[in-house]
Design an enzyme around this catalytic site. Sequence first.
Site, PDB file in Angstrom:
ATOM      1  N   ASP A   1       0.794  -1.248   0.000  1.00 40.45           N
ATOM      2  CA  ASP A   1       0.000   0.000   0.000  1.00 40.45           C
ATOM      3  C   ASP A   1       0.826   1.298   0.000  1.00 40.45           C
ATOM      4  O   ASP A   1       0.524   2.229   0.769  1.00 40.45           O
ATOM      5  CB  ASP A   1      -0.962   0.001   1.200  1.00 40.45           C
TER       6      ASP A   1
ATOM      7  N   ASP B   1      -4.649  -0.711  -1.559  1.00 39.26           N
ATOM      8  CA  ASP B   1      -5.976  -0.548  -0.996  1.00 39.26           C
ATOM      9  C   ASP B   1      -6.812   0.047  -2.133  1.00 39.26           C
ATOM     10  O   ASP B   1      -6.400   1.046  -2.751  1.00 39.26           O
ATOM     11  CB  ASP B   1      -5.845   0.453   0.176  1.00 39.26           C
TER      12      ASP B   1
ATOM     13  N   LYS C   1      -6.904  -4.952  -3.133  1.00 38.19           N
ATOM     14  CA  LYS C   1      -7.647  -5.555  -2.010  1.00 38.19           C
ATOM     15  C   LYS C   1      -8.682  -4.585  -1.460  1.00 38.19           C
ATOM     16  O   LYS C   1      -8.621  -3.385  -1.730  1.00 38.19           O
ATOM     17  CB  LYS C   1      -6.689  -5.988  -0.904  1.00 38.19           C
TER      18      LYS C   1
ATOM     19  N   HIS D   1     -10.515   7.141   1.540  1.00 38.13           N
ATOM     20  CA  HIS D   1      -9.131   7.035   1.070  1.00 38.13           C
ATOM     21  C   HIS D   1      -9.045   5.939   0.028  1.00 38.13           C
ATOM     22  O   HIS D   1      -9.876   5.032  -0.003  1.00 38.13           O
ATOM     23  CB  HIS D   1      -8.189   6.705   2.253  1.00 38.13           C
TER      24      HIS D   1
ATOM     25  N   CYS E   1      -2.122  -2.669   7.525  1.00 40.30           N
ATOM     26  CA  CYS E   1      -1.977  -3.584   6.391  1.00 40.30           C
ATOM     27  C   CYS E   1      -0.650  -4.326   6.379  1.00 40.30           C
ATOM     28  O   CYS E   1      -0.588  -5.477   5.961  1.00 40.30           O
ATOM     29  CB  CYS E   1      -2.240  -2.832   5.094  1.00 40.30           C
TER      30      CYS E   1
ATOM     31  N   HIS F   1     -10.601   0.886  -2.824  1.00 41.42           N
ATOM     32  CA  HIS F   1     -11.976   0.919  -2.323  1.00 41.42           C
ATOM     33  C   HIS F   1     -12.955   1.567  -3.303  1.00 41.42           C
ATOM     34  O   HIS F   1     -12.610   2.563  -3.956  1.00 41.42           O
ATOM     35  CB  HIS F   1     -12.035   1.768  -1.038  1.00 41.42           C
TER      36      HIS F   1
HETATM   37  C1  VGL Z   1      -4.802   0.816   5.678  1.00 40.78           C
HETATM   38  C2  VGL Z   1      -6.229   1.912   7.104  1.00 40.78           C
HETATM   39  C3  VGL Z   1      -7.261   1.776   6.209  1.00 40.78           C
HETATM   40  C4  VGL Z   1      -3.413   0.326   5.389  1.00 40.78           C
HETATM   41  C5  VGL Z   1      -5.820   0.674   4.779  1.00 40.78           C
HETATM   42  O1  VGL Z   1      -3.048   0.208   4.202  1.00 40.78           O
HETATM   43  O2  VGL Z   1      -2.662   0.065   6.361  1.00 40.78           O
HETATM   44  N1  VGL Z   1      -5.004   1.437   6.837  1.00 40.78           N
HETATM   45  N2  VGL Z   1      -7.046   1.157   5.051  1.00 40.78           N
HETATM   46 ZN    ZN Z   2      -8.483   1.235   3.474  1.00 40.74          ZN
END
Ligand code: VGL
Ligand code: ZN
Length: 187
Positions: A14, A52, A95, A71, A134, A54
Amino acid sequence: MKIDLDTDALIMVDVQNDFCPGGALAVREGDQVVKLLNHAQKLFRHIFATRDWHPEDHSSFMGRGGPWPPHCIQNTYGAKFHPDLEISRAWVISKATERDKDAYSGFQETDLEARLKREGIKRVFVGGLATDYCVRDTALDALAAGFEVVLLDDAVRGVDVKPGDSKKAVDDVKSKGAILEKASSLE
Ligand code: VGL
Ligand code: ZN
């Protein structure tokens, strides 16, 4: 530590604009992992980059009662990898793509495990963002799936909603069997 080109893989977790300074869910010094991971990549043949990814009304967002500001919305600038991250040799794993499900681990509902096993990987090196979410869950799932895990502890940064969360995450991963190593000392 010596890298085995055939059986070692690098997983970059990420490293996206929204987790870097200026982003929607900025991690302090998040951008500082980029040059370390670029250095590490030169030593690996098997390279994975999770992201990430979404939908715009994802259940983890505050507007839907979740813990996070919006985000990493699919196809936005915030969801793109950091512009300086080398990505041309990396296989991308998306993901948490479904509206009503969150996933911190790169193994959760992806083909990452199957792919690593098919390629004969025995050990994974993990770095990226965020240490306490993550990165932690990805490293723990890698251990649970039977891989040796090396956490690149100079190439991770955390959110630290509570002070000490990142340190605790590193301790957790270590206590479950991961080894800690500096990306800067890989050769
Ligand atoms: C993550 C918070 C929300 C991460 C992803 O990549 O660690 N943290 N979504
Ligand atoms: Zn996230």
